[in-house]
Write an enzyme that holds these catalytic residues in place. Structure first.
Site, short mmCIF file in Angstrom:
data_model
loop_
_atom_site.label_atom_id
_atom_site.label_comp_id
_atom_site.label_asym_id
_atom_site.label_seq_id
_atom_site.Cartn_x
_atom_site.Cartn_y
_atom_site.Cartn_z
CB SER A 118 -13.82 -118.59 -52.57
OG SER A 118 -14.18 -119.12 -51.34
CB SER A 160 -11.94 -118.43 -48.96
OG SER A 160 -11.62 -118.87 -50.28
CE LYS A 199 -8.42 -117.81 -51.83
NZ LYS A 199 -9.68 -118.46 -52.24
N1 GLN Z 1 -17.64 -120.85 -48.30
C1 GLN Z 1 -17.32 -122.09 -48.93
C2 GLN Z 1 -16.51 -122.96 -47.98
O1 GLN Z 1 -16.19 -122.50 -46.92
C3 GLN Z 1 -16.61 -121.87 -50.23
C4 GLN Z 1 -15.17 -121.59 -50.10
C5 GLN Z 1 -14.44 -121.52 -51.41
O2 GLN Z 1 -15.05 -121.36 -52.47
N2 GLN Z 1 -13.13 -121.67 -51.35
O3 GLN Z 1 -16.19 -124.06 -48.27
#
Ligand code: GLN
Length: 512
Positions: free
Chosen positions: A187, A163, A88
């Site tokens: 995420s 994400s 990532k």
């Molecule tokens: N959807 C959550 C956010 O937007 C989690 C994102 C993540 O785990 N990086 O903060």
């Protein structure tokens, strides 16, 4: 090459192929590179074929120096030597570009590797590329990347989840057998669920955050996204370990999560390997808001757990709904502080011809950050500001503690908690931008785990419908602190009895 490479091989079978000399690490790397280069999902942000092949060559030399059996040691796990992985783009990688999917870091090249990247390289893995994600890991559908949305290989109209959407899409499309992800509020688990993969977020403190671009430091953890629980077990063991460079890193002995993964639980017969396991179903996870198709797939998976010997019971996590506002105060608060380092002076994008220092800061940040990141910085700055700090930030921290206590109480009556990962299957890419609140609410089943610092896993358990093509559904398993091995064993037993993890999209990678 005696055995042809298949896009849907898992790491474990590729390791066997390498050990048997069916193909070389260089052939495997070249094959992966070709697939990543032909990607149609927009999951790839950077490739460096020469660097990848150089690393593969070095790995092959080490393999050549071993006897074939030695290359396969670590039973029932396997050696990662010579296997490809992609990261990532939140992990910094020496000599590679790292963007966090933001324009503000375009052109940035880190002088060092993140600890997780370095540990996987030390295990002999070959870095094949950097993968798209939501900008600074903020989002649930990978539609907030400065480099465009990622398409779900199961259905190109659908988001891959977020994400870590590029990580999940690249694995689901069969470009690469595994990828790294990060999980601040879901995420790793949610894109794994939406792309039909297995992913695990470890206990907070297990994986070093050094070199992982910080979003919300008290919640961020790294973990793998792969096809099977066994692959995740081997990857997680390689990724985790004490790191003095991360002040929140836990001082634990290194654990081999694969060691007992295929053993029945203590005292359980082989026919019912999960006998004695008490699985708690939080009633708040099966309440209004859960779609019928996700509910039915998760309930069927739980029936399979019962067949494998587990007992099911109802538990309660009464603060589930409150985890949303608590998280969306705490995470932006930490983000507003973490992202203040991107000021146009030290990293990445710098506005042209500034009139003074303030103008340089303001315009660099206005030009470099995307809309969702700006929204989070504004919310975070607001909840930390004088006069609102107690009402929002302190209050959210109190709720955080209560959420953690709810998990502790639930674990008094069960060994693992099971439920859905997300209320619905992946939504359409074109539905994504309209309402940020809608996206935040869809995180309801994953956020509490991060607030409490617990380990949790997502694995495929069925399909729902979208616009004609099947869209994967995931089930979440949550364990008490540091009990990753129980999560992985339960998931492995489930995968030994079912084949959801072996399903693949109809036209691998061909998502126009
Ligand atoms: N959807 C959550 C956010 O937007 C989690 C994102 C993540 O785990 N990086 O903060």
């Amino acid at each position: 090459m005696s055995a042809p490479l298949s896009p849907f091989s898992d790491l474990s079978s590729l390791a066997t192929g390498l050990a048997r000399r069916d193909f070389s690490a260089v052939e495997l790397a070249q094959w992966t590179l070709d697939r990543l280069a032909a990607d149609q999902t927009n999951s790839v942000l950077a490739l460096r074929p020469e660097a990848t092949l150089r690393q593969a060559n070095a790995a092959q030399q080490r393999l050549d120096a071993m006897r074939p059996e030695a290359a396969q040691r670590e039973t029932p796990g396997f050696s990662l030597l010579g296997l490809p992985i992609a990261h990532k783009d939140i992990f910094v990688t020496r000599d590679w570009p790292t963007t966090a999917a933001s324009k503000i870091l375009q052109g940035y090249v880190s002088p060092f590797d993140a600890t997780v990247v370095q540990r996987l390289a030390a295990a002999g893995m070959v870095c094949a590329g950097k993968l798209n994600c939501d900008e600074f890991a903020m989002g649930s559908g990978n539609t907030h990347s400065a480099f465009g949305p990622v398409k779900n290989p199961w259905d190109p109209l659908a988001v891959p989840g977020g994400s870590s959407g590029g990580s999940a899409a690249a694995v689901a499309a069969g470009h690469i057998p595994a990828a790294t992800g990060t999980d601040t509020g879901g995420s790793i688990r949610q894109p794994s669920a939406m792309c039909g993969l297995t992913g695990i977020k470890p206990t907070y403190g297990r994986a070093s955050r050094w070199g992982m671009i910080a979003y919300a430091s008290s919640l961020d953890q790294a973990g793998p996204i792969a096809r099977t629980a066994l692959d995740c077990a081997v990857l997680l063991a390689a990724m985790c370990g004490f790191d003095p460079k991360d002040s929140t890193s836990l001082q634990l002995d290194e654990e081999n999560f694969a060691a007992e993964i295929n053993q029945p639980l203590k005292g359980a017969p082989i026919s019912t390997p999960l006998s004695g396991l008490r699985v708690g179903m939080p009633k708040e996870f099966f309440a209004d808001g859960l779609s019928a198709e996700v509910r039915s797939a998760v309930e069927q998976a739980l029936t399979e757990f019962k067949r494998l010997g587990a007992t099911l019971c109802e538990v309660s996590l009464p603060r589930t709904a409150l985890s949303i506002p608590a998280y969306y105060v705490i995470a932006p608060a930490e983000a507003s502080s973490n992202l203040s380092r991107f000021d146009g002076v030290r990293y990445g994008h710098r506005a042209a011809a500034p009139s003074d220092l303030l103008d340089l800061y303001c315009r660099s940040r206005a030009e470099g950050f995307g809309a969702e990141v700006k929204r989070r910085i504004l919310i975070g700055t607001f909840v930390l500001s004088h006069g609102y700090y107690d009402a929002y930030y302190i209050q959210a921290q109190r709720v955080r503690r209560l959420v953690a206590q709810d998990f502790d109480a639930a674990f008094e009556g069960c060994d693992l908690i099971a439920g859905p990962v997300a209320p619905t299957v992946a939504w359409n890419i074109d539905q994504a931008t309209s309402n940020p609140l809608q996206e935040y609410l869809a995180d309801i089943y994953t956020l509490g785990v991060n607030l409490a610092g617990l380990p949790a896993l997502s694995m495929p358990v069925g399909f729902g419908s979208g616009t004609g093509r099947p869209r994967p559904i995931g089930m979440q398993l949550i364990a008490p602190r540091l009990n990753e091995s129980l999560l992985l064993r339960a998931a492995h037993q489930f995968q030994s009895a079912t084949d959801w993890h072996q399903k693949m999209p109809e036209q691998p990678g061909a998502t126009q």
